[in-house]
Design a protein around this motif. Sequence first.
Motif, short mmCIF file in Angstrom:
data_model
loop_
_atom_site.label_atom_id
_atom_site.label_comp_id
_atom_site.label_asym_id
_atom_site.label_seq_id
_atom_site.Cartn_x
_atom_site.Cartn_y
_atom_site.Cartn_z
N ILE A 1 53.73 33.85 32.76
CA ILE A 1 52.38 33.72 32.23
C ILE A 1 51.55 34.88 32.74
O ILE A 1 51.56 35.21 33.92
CB ILE A 1 51.77 32.38 32.67
N ASP A 2 50.81 35.51 31.84
CA ASP A 2 49.91 36.59 32.22
C ASP A 2 48.56 36.01 32.63
O ASP A 2 47.93 35.27 31.86
CB ASP A 2 49.72 37.58 31.07
N VAL A 3 48.12 36.34 33.84
CA VAL A 3 46.82 35.89 34.34
C VAL A 3 45.99 37.11 34.71
O VAL A 3 46.35 37.87 35.61
CB VAL A 3 46.96 34.97 35.56
N GLN A 4 44.89 37.30 34.00
CA GLN A 4 43.98 38.40 34.30
C GLN A 4 42.82 37.86 35.12
O GLN A 4 42.14 36.92 34.70
CB GLN A 4 43.47 39.03 33.00
N VAL A 5 42.62 38.43 36.30
CA VAL A 5 41.56 37.99 37.20
C VAL A 5 40.48 39.06 37.23
O VAL A 5 40.72 40.17 37.70
CB VAL A 5 42.11 37.76 38.62
N THR A 6 39.31 38.73 36.72
CA THR A 6 38.18 39.68 36.73
C THR A 6 37.20 39.22 37.80
O THR A 6 36.72 38.08 37.76
CB THR A 6 37.49 39.73 35.36
N SER A 7 36.91 40.10 38.76
CA SER A 7 36.13 39.67 39.92
C SER A 7 35.47 40.87 40.60
O SER A 7 35.72 42.02 40.25
CB SER A 7 37.04 38.96 40.92
N ASP A 8 34.61 40.53 41.59
CA ASP A 8 34.02 41.56 42.44
C ASP A 8 34.10 41.09 43.88
O ASP A 8 34.00 39.88 44.16
CB ASP A 8 32.56 41.84 42.05
N PHE A 9 34.25 42.02 44.80
CA PHE A 9 34.52 41.66 46.19
C PHE A 9 33.28 41.23 46.96
O PHE A 9 33.40 40.76 48.10
CB PHE A 9 35.21 42.82 46.91
N ILE A 10 32.10 41.37 46.39
CA ILE A 10 30.91 40.82 47.06
C ILE A 10 30.55 39.45 46.52
O ILE A 10 29.55 38.86 46.92
CB ILE A 10 29.69 41.76 46.96
N CYS A 11 31.37 38.93 45.62
CA CYS A 11 31.13 37.62 45.02
C CYS A 11 31.91 36.56 45.80
O CYS A 11 33.14 36.51 45.72
CB CYS A 11 31.55 37.62 43.55
N PRO A 12 31.23 35.69 46.55
CA PRO A 12 31.96 34.68 47.33
C PRO A 12 32.72 33.70 46.45
O PRO A 12 33.79 33.22 46.81
CB PRO A 12 30.85 33.98 48.11
N TRP A 13 32.20 33.43 45.26
CA TRP A 13 32.85 32.50 44.35
C TRP A 13 34.15 33.09 43.80
O TRP A 13 35.04 32.34 43.38
CB TRP A 13 31.90 32.09 43.23
N CYS A 14 34.25 34.40 43.83
CA CYS A 14 35.51 35.03 43.40
C CYS A 14 36.61 34.76 44.41
O CYS A 14 37.77 34.53 44.03
CB CYS A 14 35.31 36.54 43.22
N TRP A 15 36.27 34.79 45.70
CA TRP A 15 37.25 34.45 46.73
C TRP A 15 37.65 32.97 46.63
O TRP A 15 38.82 32.62 46.62
CB TRP A 15 36.70 34.77 48.11
N ILE A 16 36.63 32.13 46.50
CA ILE A 16 36.89 30.70 46.36
C ILE A 16 37.70 30.43 45.10
O ILE A 16 38.66 29.65 45.12
CB ILE A 16 35.55 29.92 46.33
N GLY A 17 37.34 31.09 44.00
CA GLY A 17 38.06 30.90 42.75
C GLY A 17 39.50 31.35 42.84
O GLY A 17 40.41 30.71 42.27
N GLN B 1 41.33 42.81 37.52
CA GLN B 1 40.45 43.70 36.79
C GLN B 1 39.12 43.87 37.52
O GLN B 1 38.58 42.90 38.06
CB GLN B 1 40.18 43.15 35.38
N PRO B 2 38.58 45.08 37.56
CA PRO B 2 37.34 45.33 38.29
C PRO B 2 36.10 44.88 37.53
O PRO B 2 36.07 44.90 36.29
CB PRO B 2 37.34 46.85 38.45
N TYR B 3 35.10 44.48 38.29
CA TYR B 3 33.80 44.12 37.70
C TYR B 3 32.76 44.31 38.80
O TYR B 3 32.69 43.52 39.74
CB TYR B 3 33.81 42.68 37.22
N GLU B 4 31.97 45.36 38.70
CA GLU B 4 30.95 45.64 39.72
C GLU B 4 29.67 44.90 39.37
O GLU B 4 29.02 45.19 38.37
CB GLU B 4 30.68 47.13 39.80
N LEU B 5 29.29 43.94 40.22
CA LEU B 5 28.04 43.22 40.01
C LEU B 5 26.83 44.13 40.25
O LEU B 5 25.78 43.92 39.66
CB LEU B 5 27.98 42.01 40.94
N ASN B 6 27.00 45.10 41.13
CA ASN B 6 25.92 46.04 41.44
C ASN B 6 26.40 47.48 41.25
O ASN B 6 26.59 48.21 42.23
CB ASN B 6 25.45 45.84 42.89
N PRO B 7 26.61 47.90 40.01
CA PRO B 7 27.15 49.25 39.80
C PRO B 7 26.24 50.37 40.27
O PRO B 7 26.70 51.49 40.50
CB PRO B 7 27.36 49.31 38.27
N GLN B 8 24.94 50.07 40.45
CA GLN B 8 24.01 51.09 40.91
C GLN B 8 23.79 51.05 42.42
O GLN B 8 22.91 51.74 42.93
CB GLN B 8 22.65 50.90 40.19
N MET B 9 24.57 50.24 43.12
CA MET B 9 24.43 50.14 44.57
C MET B 9 24.68 51.51 45.21
O MET B 9 25.64 52.19 44.85
CB MET B 9 25.43 49.12 45.11
#
Length: 210
Positions: A4-20, A42-50
């Motif tokens: 099964i292919d599982v794509q995980v889209t997340s950001d490392f400053i998102c605590p719910w991503c770790w929990i998820g 897959q990458p997803y920057e919540l704060n791309p302008q940080m």
Amino acid sequence: MKPIDVQVTSDFICPWCWIGHRKLQQAIRDSELSVQPRLVYQPYELNPQMPQGGLDRKAYRTAKFGSWARSQAMDAEVAQVGQSVGADFHYERVLITPNTRQAHRLMQFAQKHGDAQQVDVLYESIFFAYFSLGEDIGQIETLTRLAHQAGLDSSVARSFLESEEELDALIARELQAHSEGIASVPTFRINGTQVSGAQPAHVLAAVLSA
């Protein structure tokens, strides 16, 4: 059987991503699949302008949520939920809200040069380094050490991070996520079925077993 292919889209400053992610791992164990799923991060920057060096977390969160007290209350809620899945949050140690682009680039490097176990270990260790140890995961020095601990060639990883190699590909993947309608993290795409948020393990297990 085909995995099964599982794509995980997340950001490392998102605590719910770790929990998820912890809930996803539990769902995989509970599903007792005959073939282990194939996870792609897959990458997803919540704060791309940080700023590249990040920002003082207290100042940043106070401005974002209106008060430090509100931020602390939210952190306490997250920490309590984290305990239920074995994710150890120590927000008192987290002083910086980092730029996460380099962390995503390291994952990009790992998925190209490492095996599945090394990739999974690295993914988990970046969250642990930030939320449990309070380390600045925007720094190449920190990321290089995590790469080494995951069993990757740290000197090659450092050279990759110090360059702009495949940076355009990373940005393209983030733009693709937006074009696919992903507006929050974590988002899991399991054999084409999209599940948003840190859903309970039984919800993810049902999708895995469908």
